[in-house]
Design an enzyme around this catalytic site. Structure first.
Site, PDB file in Angstrom:
ATOM      1  N   GLU A 152     -38.487 -27.019 -70.630  1.00  0.00           N
ATOM      2  CA  GLU A 152     -37.998 -28.168 -70.978  1.00  0.00           C
ATOM      3  C   GLU A 152     -37.720 -27.775 -72.570  1.00  0.00           C
ATOM      4  OE1 GLU A 152     -40.028 -29.676 -69.811  1.00  0.00           O
ATOM      5  OE2 GLU A 152     -40.363 -29.041 -68.250  1.00  0.00           O
ATOM      6  N   CYS A 168     -49.930 -28.317 -70.749  1.00  0.00           N
ATOM      7  CA  CYS A 168     -49.081 -27.196 -70.728  1.00  0.00           C
ATOM      8  C   CYS A 168     -48.070 -27.822 -72.020  1.00  0.00           C
ATOM      9  CB  CYS A 168     -47.203 -27.687 -69.668  1.00  0.00           C
ATOM     10  SG  CYS A 168     -48.526 -26.780 -67.922  1.00  0.00           S
ATOM     11  N   HIS A 222     -41.491 -24.230 -66.638  1.00  0.00           N
ATOM     12  CA  HIS A 222     -42.212 -24.556 -66.102  1.00  0.00           C
ATOM     13  C   HIS A 222     -41.879 -24.181 -64.227  1.00  0.00           C
ATOM     14  CE1 HIS A 222     -44.144 -28.484 -67.329  1.00  0.00           C
ATOM     15  NE2 HIS A 222     -45.140 -27.564 -66.756  1.00  0.00           N
TER      16      HIS A 222
HETATM   17  N1  PCA Z   1     -49.588 -26.586 -65.408  1.00  0.00           N
HETATM   18  C1  PCA Z   1     -49.973 -27.740 -66.257  1.00  0.00           C
HETATM   19  C2  PCA Z   1     -51.932 -27.155 -66.940  1.00  0.00           C
HETATM   20  C3  PCA Z   1     -51.166 -25.321 -65.936  1.00  0.00           C
HETATM   21  C4  PCA Z   1     -50.686 -25.299 -65.587  1.00  0.00           C
HETATM   22  O1  PCA Z   1     -50.438 -23.779 -65.223  1.00  0.00           O
HETATM   23  C5  PCA Z   1     -49.305 -28.526 -66.660  1.00  0.00           C
HETATM   24  O2  PCA Z   1     -48.311 -28.538 -66.181  1.00  0.00           O
HETATM   25  O3  PCA Z   1     -49.395 -29.072 -67.657  1.00  0.00           O
END
Ligand code: PCA
Length: 188
Positions: free
Chosen positions: A78, A141, A159
């Site tokens: 990200e 996140c 991610h």
């Molecule tokens: N993914 C979510 C919150 C916790 C996670 O593992 C997100 O992408 O915001």
């Protein structure tokens, strides 16, 4: 060098979160890096507090954050955290923010200081399923990523797709950690 590596607990009624499983599979050190692992709650309000406590406890040189994404086949690095919280489904406390600004006096977006293009090029050169992403969403996140960058941490959010096989994700992340280690030598 000390790394803070975070993951998340399950959310949305699921029993697992791939990042929590990967966190336990990853080693506690890589080369000269000590890796401190912390699992964050999926809570807009509590997660930034737990992150701040972990940063105060470990004083990390680098924060690497893992989160699960619902779709896609590639691991995503990200680039930005956005100064907003929004969700149609509640977090694990049942909180549902509606286009809520995180910090009124702060920029709309903060950018990771890590050279993510270089990292992705290293990895795709090795045929690993990694790509750059320009949005971590507006859920928890993104909230903790914003917090880390707001605190001027050298941070990067990674991610991991929910459907990725655990051992493959572990291998890719180990490789990525080694590449981050090479890259950050120049910015630390
Ligand atoms: N993914 C979510 C919150 C916790 C996670 O593992 C997100 O992408 O915001």
């Amino acid at each position: 060098m000390r790394i803070l590596l975070t993951a998340f607990e399950p959310f949305g009624g699921a029993e697992t979160n791939i990042t929590q499983s990967i966190l336990s599979l990853l080693p506690n050190s890589i080369a000269d890096w000590a890796i401190e692992k912390v699992c964050l709650p999926v809570s807009f309000k509590r997660a930034p507090i737990v992150l701040r406590e972990a940063i105060a406890t470990y004083s990390p040189d680098l924060v690497i954050m893992l989160g699960q994404c619902p779709a896609g086949e590639n691991i995503r690095l990200e680039r930005f955290a956005i100064n907003m919280m929004d969700s149609t489904k509640g977090d694990n406390d049942g909180y549902i923010p509606n286009e809520e600004t995180i910090y009124a006096d702060q920029p709309l977006a903060l950018q990771t200081p890590l050279p993510i293009k270089e990292l992705v090029n290293f990895c795709t050169g090795n045929v690993l399923p990694i790509q750059i992403s320009n949005s971590a969403g507006l859920y928890v996140c993104n909230r903790v990523y914003y917090e880390a960058l707001y605190l001027h941490q050298r941070a990067i959010f990674v991610h991991v797709p929910k459907s990725m096989e655990g051992m493959i994700a572990k291998k890719v992340l180990e490789f990525l950690l080694l590449k981050i280690r090479t890259c950050v030598k120049y910015i630390l």
